[in-house]
Design an enzyme around this catalytic site. Structure first.
Site, PDB file in Angstrom:
ATOM      1  N   ASN A  10      70.488  22.451 -15.388  1.00  0.00           N
ATOM      2  CA  ASN A  10      70.281  21.654 -14.177  1.00  0.00           C
ATOM      3  C   ASN A  10      68.842  21.147 -14.176  1.00  0.00           C
ATOM      4  O   ASN A  10      67.905  21.899 -13.930  1.00  0.00           O
ATOM      5  CB  ASN A  10      70.565  22.523 -12.940  1.00  0.00           C
ATOM      6  CG  ASN A  10      70.345  21.776 -11.644  1.00  0.00           C
ATOM      7  OD1 ASN A  10      70.139  20.557 -11.632  1.00  0.00           O
ATOM      8  ND2 ASN A  10      70.381  22.503 -10.537  1.00  0.00           N
ATOM      9  N   LYS A  12      67.534  19.135 -12.136  1.00  0.00           N
ATOM     10  CA  LYS A  12      67.067  18.912 -10.763  1.00  0.00           C
ATOM     11  C   LYS A  12      66.369  17.551 -10.644  1.00  0.00           C
ATOM     12  O   LYS A  12      66.742  16.603 -11.325  1.00  0.00           O
ATOM     13  CB  LYS A  12      66.201  20.087 -10.301  1.00  0.00           C
ATOM     14  CG  LYS A  12      66.934  21.429 -10.455  1.00  0.00           C
ATOM     15  CD  LYS A  12      66.250  22.579  -9.764  1.00  0.00           C
ATOM     16  CE  LYS A  12      67.028  23.855  -9.999  1.00  0.00           C
ATOM     17  NZ  LYS A  12      66.469  24.994  -9.259  1.00  0.00           N
ATOM     18  N   HIS A  96      74.914  23.650  -4.626  1.00  0.00           N
ATOM     19  CA  HIS A  96      73.702  24.342  -5.071  1.00  0.00           C
ATOM     20  C   HIS A  96      72.912  24.815  -3.856  1.00  0.00           C
ATOM     21  O   HIS A  96      72.884  24.150  -2.817  1.00  0.00           O
ATOM     22  CB  HIS A  96      72.850  23.407  -5.932  1.00  0.00           C
ATOM     23  CG  HIS A  96      71.756  24.113  -6.663  1.00  0.00           C
ATOM     24  ND1 HIS A  96      70.563  24.463  -6.056  1.00  0.00           N
ATOM     25  CD2 HIS A  96      71.672  24.569  -7.941  1.00  0.00           C
ATOM     26  CE1 HIS A  96      69.792  25.091  -6.931  1.00  0.00           C
ATOM     27  NE2 HIS A  96      70.452  25.161  -8.081  1.00  0.00           N
ATOM     28  N   GLU A  98      69.922  24.801  -3.077  1.00  0.00           N
ATOM     29  CA  GLU A  98      68.920  23.874  -2.539  1.00  0.00           C
ATOM     30  C   GLU A  98      69.563  22.885  -1.567  1.00  0.00           C
ATOM     31  O   GLU A  98      68.950  22.495  -0.565  1.00  0.00           O
ATOM     32  CB  GLU A  98      68.198  23.160  -3.690  1.00  0.00           C
ATOM     33  CG  GLU A  98      67.261  24.104  -4.433  1.00  0.00           C
ATOM     34  CD  GLU A  98      66.991  23.713  -5.883  1.00  0.00           C
ATOM     35  OE1 GLU A  98      66.307  24.494  -6.555  1.00  0.00           O
ATOM     36  OE2 GLU A  98      67.464  22.648  -6.329  1.00  0.00           O
ATOM     37  N   GLU A 166      74.252  32.267  -8.050  1.00  0.00           N
ATOM     38  CA  GLU A 166      72.811  32.065  -8.096  1.00  0.00           C
ATOM     39  C   GLU A 166      72.160  32.753  -6.898  1.00  0.00           C
ATOM     40  O   GLU A 166      72.164  32.192  -5.792  1.00  0.00           O
ATOM     41  CB  GLU A 166      72.479  30.571  -8.046  1.00  0.00           C
ATOM     42  CG  GLU A 166      72.981  29.789  -9.230  1.00  0.00           C
ATOM     43  CD  GLU A 166      72.221  28.486  -9.392  1.00  0.00           C
ATOM     44  OE1 GLU A 166      71.644  28.286 -10.465  1.00  0.00           O
ATOM     45  OE2 GLU A 166      72.182  27.695  -8.446  1.00  0.00           O
ATOM     46  N   GLY A 172      63.806  29.759  -9.333  1.00  0.00           N
ATOM     47  CA  GLY A 172      62.477  29.178  -9.416  1.00  0.00           C
ATOM     48  C   GLY A 172      61.352  30.118  -9.006  1.00  0.00           C
ATOM     49  O   GLY A 172      60.203  29.705  -8.879  1.00  0.00           O
ATOM     50  N   SER A 212      66.308  31.867 -12.672  1.00  0.00           N
ATOM     51  CA  SER A 212      65.200  32.209 -13.576  1.00  0.00           C
ATOM     52  C   SER A 212      65.665  32.777 -14.914  1.00  0.00           C
ATOM     53  O   SER A 212      65.046  33.687 -15.468  1.00  0.00           O
ATOM     54  CB  SER A 212      64.218  33.167 -12.880  1.00  0.00           C
ATOM     55  OG  SER A 212      63.637  32.554 -11.738  1.00  0.00           O
TER      56      SER A 212
END
Length: 254
Positions: A10, A12, A96, A98, A166, A172, A212
């Protein structure tokens, strides 16, 4: 046949034309395991999808990072599933963290998006995962089960769905769920599918880990029986992504 290992990259909201071409060149020159060992999908920003699709060798597939919840129309800034199909893009990432956290996408909205994308012929990487507060309060499985149920309520055919677990606290941040923590949630998720969908779906659906993942921890994570691959963020922009893809060999030799 077991579940084919799956590695998604991904990208992003990153990249310029030159940077994207450099990543594509790195991928094209890499020796990776055969398709029966690992399926690899990369997900560039929308504006680079045609470029990546045209220049990437067929060992890899391309995914969009999102799509709209229904047919296109007066939805400024959105991209429809039909457009992705028209471009020949086979995969899409939906739900996702985010998008859930920053843009407020609810479990139900994500479930609707997954169902619509599938109905248009796309394959879906559907993301689930808990925040640090939710983990520390002991509600990880309740959260992940609710997110998965919202998808299961709308989806009857799971053959084109990959679930990406996730943990939000590991995205991150440099923090990684330990292999045992990842395995525990993947095992419980598979058990939930068995109880609430079917034994066949539980046995065949790939559940991949994201958060990560890097060249240093991928092999130990890959060795866990219910970890069927990875959804990789920052490391998918770097040469170590090749090492992560090659960690599929751990499963083949298991």
């Amino acid at each position: 046949m077991g579940r084919t290992f799956f590695v998604g990259g991904n990208w992003k909201c990153n990249g310029t034309i030159d940077e994207v071409k450099k990543i594509v060149s790195t991928l094209n020159s890499a020796e990776i395991p055969s398709k029966d060992v690992v399926e690899v999908v990369v997900s560039p920003p929308f504006v680079f999808l045609p470029l990546v699709k045209n220049e990437l060798k067929p060992d890899y597939h391309v995914a969009a990072q999102n799509c709209w919840v229904k047919k296109g129309g007066a939805f400024t800034g959105e991209v429809s599933a039909e457009m992705l199909v028209n471009l020949g893009i086979p995969w899409v990432i939906i739900g996702h963290s985010e998008r859930r956290l920053i843009l407020g996408e609810t479990n139900e909205f994500v479930g609707d998006k997954v169902a619509y994308a599938l109905s248009q012929g796309l394959k879906v990487i559907a993301c689930v995962g808990e925040t640090l507060e939710q983990r520390e309060s002991g509600s990880t499985m309740a959260v992940v089960a609710a997110q998965t149920k919202a998808i299961a309520d709308k989806v009857s055919d799971w053959k084109n769905v990959v679930i990406a677990y996730e943990p939000v606290w590991a995205i991150g941040t440099g923090k990684v769920a330990t292999p045992d923590q990842a395995q525990e949630v993947h095992f419980e998720l598979r058990k939930w599918l068995q109880s609430n969908v079917s034994a066949d779906v539980a046995a065949s659906t790939r559940i991949i880990y994201g958060g990560s993942v890097n060249g240093g921890n991928c092999k130990e994570l890959a060795a866990k029986p219910d970890v069927d691959g990875f959804l990789v963020g920052g490391a998918s922009l770097k040469p170590e992504f090749i090492d992560i893809i090659k960690s599929a060999e751990v499963k083949k030799s298991a």
